[in-house]
Design a protein around this motif. Structure first.
Motif, mmCIF file in Angstrom:
data_model
loop_
_atom_site.group_PDB
_atom_site.id
_atom_site.type_symbol
_atom_site.label_atom_id
_atom_site.label_comp_id
_atom_site.label_asym_id
_atom_site.label_seq_id
_atom_site.Cartn_x
_atom_site.Cartn_y
_atom_site.Cartn_z
ATOM 1 N N VAL A 174 -13.521 -36.429 -3.448
ATOM 2 C CA VAL A 174 -14.415 -34.886 -3.411
ATOM 3 C C VAL A 174 -14.891 -35.233 -2.239
ATOM 4 N N ILE B 189 -14.902 -41.924 -11.780
ATOM 5 C CA ILE B 189 -16.449 -41.287 -11.193
ATOM 6 C C ILE B 189 -16.125 -42.035 -9.914
ATOM 7 N N VAL C 185 -16.996 -36.926 -13.443
ATOM 8 C CA VAL C 185 -17.518 -36.412 -12.007
ATOM 9 C C VAL C 185 -18.291 -35.647 -12.664
ATOM 10 N N VAL C 186 -18.209 -34.187 -13.030
ATOM 11 C CA VAL C 186 -19.173 -33.381 -13.001
ATOM 12 C C VAL C 186 -20.374 -33.689 -13.990
ATOM 13 N N ALA D 12 -22.073 -36.499 -14.762
ATOM 14 C CA ALA D 12 -22.696 -37.499 -14.092
ATOM 15 C C ALA D 12 -23.640 -36.565 -12.578
ATOM 16 N N TYR D 13 -22.449 -35.902 -12.074
ATOM 17 C CA TYR D 13 -23.431 -35.309 -10.884
ATOM 18 C C TYR D 13 -24.099 -34.253 -10.819
ATOM 19 N N HIS E 118 -23.684 -42.938 -17.330
ATOM 20 C CA HIS E 118 -21.943 -44.067 -17.485
ATOM 21 C C HIS E 118 -21.884 -44.359 -19.174
ATOM 22 N N ALA F 5 -15.472 -38.927 -7.298
ATOM 23 C CA ALA F 5 -17.148 -38.374 -5.903
ATOM 24 C C ALA F 5 -16.318 -38.944 -4.439
ATOM 25 N N ASP G 9 -27.056 -45.609 -12.768
ATOM 26 C CA ASP G 9 -25.883 -45.537 -12.051
ATOM 27 C C ASP G 9 -25.687 -44.878 -10.695
ATOM 28 N N LEU H 293 -23.493 -35.594 -1.859
ATOM 29 C CA LEU H 293 -22.320 -35.361 -2.906
ATOM 30 C C LEU H 293 -23.696 -35.418 -3.954
#
Lengths: 115, 186
Positions: free
Chosen positions: B170, B163, B135-136, B138-139, B145, B167, A3, A9
Motif C-alpha cells: 500500500v 500486515i 491491514v485495515v 491493524a491500521y 496482531h 502495508a 505491534d 501509513l
C-alpha cells in the motif's frame, strides 16, 4: 498496542477517515428496522394462532393424558391394610418416587463415571 | 428530535436499549460515519459497504437490549462490524481466494487530484481480501496482531506476514500515486 506499524501509513489511514452524510443512510436503516419489527410482529401473531389452534385441538386429550400420568405416578406400589403404615410409606411407595430415585442414582453414577 | 441530539452518549444508548426508535436513530446518526468508513476500507465497494454497514446497524437494533454495559458499546459495535465483514467473506469463500496482489486493478494516474480516502481505497484494492482485512484491522481499527489473529481465525505468523506485506504494498502504491508526471514541476 505493541505491534510495529508504519507511521506514515497510520497517518494516511487517519487522514482518509472522512465524515459521511448521514441522512439517507440513517433513513434507510430506520426503514429496515421498521420492516424487521413488522415482520417480527407478524411472526408472533402467526405463532400465537398456531399455538391457539393446537390448544383447541389437543387440550382435551393432553389433560386426560396428564391426569392418567399423575394418577399412575402416585398410585401405591404395595398396598398395606394398616392405614398408618400406608400413610407412613406413601411418599416412597409410588412409581414417581422410583423414577426420582432412578434419576438421582443415574446422575450419581454419571458423575462418578465422568470424574 | 432536538432532545435526542442534546442527550449524552450514555443516555442515548440506554434509551436505545429500551427499544426507543428515535434514540436508535440518533445513535445511527452519530456512529454511521465510523462504520461506513470501516466497511469502505474493508471491501472497497461503496454499494457493498453501505449494505454491510446497514446490516451492522440492524444487528445492533436486534441485540442492543442484551448489551450489559453502556460504556462497552463502541467495542461491541466494532465487533459486530468486523464479524459482519468476516461472515460476508466466509459466505463468499473470499478467505480462501488467492493471496496474490492484484496489480492489474490499480493503475496509478500520476498527478491526479483524488482525495486521500480515494487514493487509499484504490491502493487497498490491490490487496487480496485476507491481506486487506489484516491491514485495515491493524491500521484503521488499531487492533493488535493477536487480536486480529483471534478475530479472523488465522495463525499469528500469517497475520503478521499479511500486515507487513500488505502495508509495504500500500505504501508503494500511495508513493507511486503521489509522484508527479514527467511534464509537471517537482
Amino acid at each position: 498496542m505493541t505491534d510495529e506499524l508504519d507511521r506514515d501509513l497510520l497517518l494516511e489511514f487517519a487522514k482518509a477517515e472522512q465524515p459521511l452524510k448521514s441522512k439517507e443512510f440513517t433513513t434507510n436503516v430506520m426503514r429496515e428496522t421498521q420492516i424487521l419489527g413488522n415482520r417480527k410482529k407478524r411472526s408472533l401473531w402467526l405463532y400465537g394462532l398456531v399455538l391457539l389452534a393446537l390448544c383447541i385441538l389437543f387440550a382435551g386429550p393432553l389433560v386426560k393424558l396428564g391426569t392418567m400420568f399423575a394418577i399412575g405416578f402416585i398410585s401405591p406400589l404395595v398396598s398395606f391394610e394398616n392405614p398408618w403404615l400406608a400413610t407412613l410409606t406413601m411418599p416412597v411407595n409410588n412409581i414417581a418416587s422410583i423414577v426420582v430415585a432412578m434419576l438421582i442414582g443415574g446422575r450419581f453414577i454419571w458423575k462418578k463415571a465422568s470424574q | 428530535m432536538n432532545n435526542y441530539q442534546e442527550t449524552s452518549e450514555a443516555g442515548i444508548i440506554n434509551l436505545a436499549r429500551t427499544g426507543d426508535p428515535r434514540a436508535f436513530e440518533e445513535l445511527v446518526h452519530r456512529r454511521q460515519s465510523i462504520i461506513r468508513n470501516l466497511m469502505r476500507r474493508l471491501c472497497n465497494d461503496v454499494t457493498l459497504a453501505e449494505d454491510l454497514a446497514q446490516q451492522v446497524f440492524l444487528k445492533v437494533w436486534q441485540s442492543i437490549a442484551q448489551l450489559s454495559r453502556v460504556n462497552a458499546f463502541d467495542g461491541w459495535l466494532k465487533r459486530i462490524a468486523i464479524n459482519t465483514w468476516l461472515q460476508y467473506l466466509r459466505k463468499n469463500d473470499a478467505m480462501r481466494n488467492s493471496l496474490e496482489f492484484n496489480d492489474t486493478v490499480y493503475v496509478p494516474p500520476p498527478g491526479s487530484n483524488g482525495s486521500v480516502a480515494m487514493d487509499l481505497d484504490k491502493a487497498l484494492l490491490v490487496l487480496p481480501e485476507q491481506v486487506r482485512t489484516c491491514v485495515v484491522l491493524a491500521y484503521h481499527e488499531g487492533m493488535s496482531h493477536p487480536e486480529i489473529s483471534e478475530a479472523i481465525e488465522l495463525p499469528l505468523g500469517t497475520v503478521k506476514s499479511h500486515i507487513n506485506r500488505g502495508a509495504k504494498k500500500v505504501t508503494e502504491m500511495l508513493a507511486a500515486y503521489k509522484q508527479p508526471t514527467a511534464g509537471e514541476k517537482v
